[in-house]
Scaffold this motif. Sequence first.
Motif, short mmCIF file in Angstrom:
data_model
loop_
_atom_site.label_atom_id
_atom_site.label_comp_id
_atom_site.label_asym_id
_atom_site.label_seq_id
_atom_site.Cartn_x
_atom_site.Cartn_y
_atom_site.Cartn_z
N GLU A 60 0.95 -1.01 0.08
CA GLU A 60 0.18 0.00 -0.06
C GLU A 60 0.83 1.14 0.13
O GLU A 60 0.53 2.38 -0.82
CB GLU A 60 -0.86 -0.07 1.17
N ASP A 61 2.10 1.32 0.63
CA ASP A 61 2.81 2.36 0.77
C ASP A 61 3.27 2.59 -0.67
O ASP A 61 3.68 3.71 -1.17
CB ASP A 61 4.04 2.12 1.76
N ALA A 87 3.20 6.11 -2.84
CA ALA A 87 4.17 6.59 -3.08
C ALA A 87 4.02 6.92 -4.72
O ALA A 87 4.63 7.95 -5.26
CB ALA A 87 5.54 5.92 -2.77
N MET A 88 3.97 5.91 -5.48
CA MET A 88 3.63 6.11 -6.87
C MET A 88 2.67 6.92 -7.33
O MET A 88 3.12 7.94 -8.25
CB MET A 88 3.58 4.65 -7.52
N ARG A 89 1.44 6.91 -6.70
CA ARG A 89 0.31 7.76 -7.12
C ARG A 89 0.73 9.33 -6.76
O ARG A 89 0.69 10.24 -7.59
CB ARG A 89 -0.86 7.58 -6.32
N LEU A 90 1.34 9.44 -5.47
CA LEU A 90 1.56 10.66 -5.18
C LEU A 90 2.92 11.35 -5.59
O LEU A 90 3.08 12.52 -5.90
CB LEU A 90 1.56 10.95 -3.57
N GLY A 91 3.98 10.42 -5.76
CA GLY A 91 5.46 11.05 -6.31
C GLY A 91 5.51 11.11 -7.72
O GLY A 91 6.30 12.00 -8.16
N GLY A 142 -1.21 2.95 -8.53
CA GLY A 142 0.04 2.42 -8.04
C GLY A 142 0.45 1.04 -8.86
O GLY A 142 -0.52 0.28 -9.45
N PRO A 143 1.55 0.46 -8.63
CA PRO A 143 1.91 -0.62 -9.38
C PRO A 143 1.27 -1.74 -9.01
O PRO A 143 1.16 -2.63 -10.08
CB PRO A 143 3.55 -0.64 -9.04
N PHE A 144 1.01 -2.00 -7.88
CA PHE A 144 0.11 -3.07 -7.30
C PHE A 144 -1.36 -3.08 -8.01
O PHE A 144 -2.02 -4.10 -8.05
CB PHE A 144 0.13 -3.57 -5.88
N GLU A 145 -1.82 -1.86 -7.93
CA GLU A 145 -3.20 -1.53 -8.51
C GLU A 145 -3.21 -2.04 -10.10
O GLU A 145 -4.06 -2.56 -10.38
CB GLU A 145 -3.65 -0.27 -8.20
N TRP A 146 -2.02 -1.55 -10.62
CA TRP A 146 -2.05 -1.96 -12.10
C TRP A 146 -1.94 -3.59 -12.30
O TRP A 146 -2.63 -3.96 -13.15
CB TRP A 146 -0.76 -1.15 -12.85
N CYS A 147 -1.11 -3.95 -11.32
CA CYS A 147 -1.02 -5.42 -11.43
C CYS A 147 -2.16 -6.20 -11.56
O CYS A 147 -2.63 -7.07 -12.10
CB CYS A 147 0.07 -6.07 -10.54
#
Length: 228
Positions: A164-165, A169-173, A179-184
Amino acid sequence: MNILVIGEEQHYAAFLQKGGLSGHRVQQVSTAERIGTLEDYGLVIDLDFDEHTDRARIYAKYPQVPVLAAIVRTSLADVMNNYAFEQGFNLVGCNWLPGFVAMPVTEVSVMEEEQKPLLADIMKELGWEYEIVEDRVGLVTPRVVCMIINEAYMAAEEGTASREDINVAMRLGTNYPKGPFEWCGEIGVTRVYKVLDAVYKATGNERYKISALLAQEAGIDMKIVRKN
């Protein structure tokens, strides 16, 4: 226009979110083998060609019918070399992976310059925006996103941060929409593995070497893979 869409129900449902099919006669089937002839269609959209590249034998018989085919794990050049398209090459490579299929801009590749005017006509009739990229394994967006997912798995494997972190981090940064796990989750971990595997084999680039954790979740025994 008569359009044939080939793909499983869930994939097809996601594809429908793209829009553009209203006003056209659309038939959906789960497998091309159920179709006797393509003569009555003005367009074929094959959402899972990557899983069934032998369908090229069918499409080669109907060079007059353009095919927007899911070609991410191989390339148009490889398909053309492996199958006899003696009367004309009618495939256009598309990023039809789940998670991308309904994106507002469709990523496509072509083998021949002569395909571009017909492609432009098709996309205009459907009302779709598109971007032509180089014909190579992984196209552009899939290989980048799958590489990011792979790196996220490596970070999780090393205990650098929680999933989740990493997503946050990917969404905000980077201002990525997911985020990568959401994409996955949307693409499917097995599909991500197969894209990375195909790109790694095509390029030999270590950045695509697959995380052991990702492979494990995809149900792949890396000991067997390395042995072979």
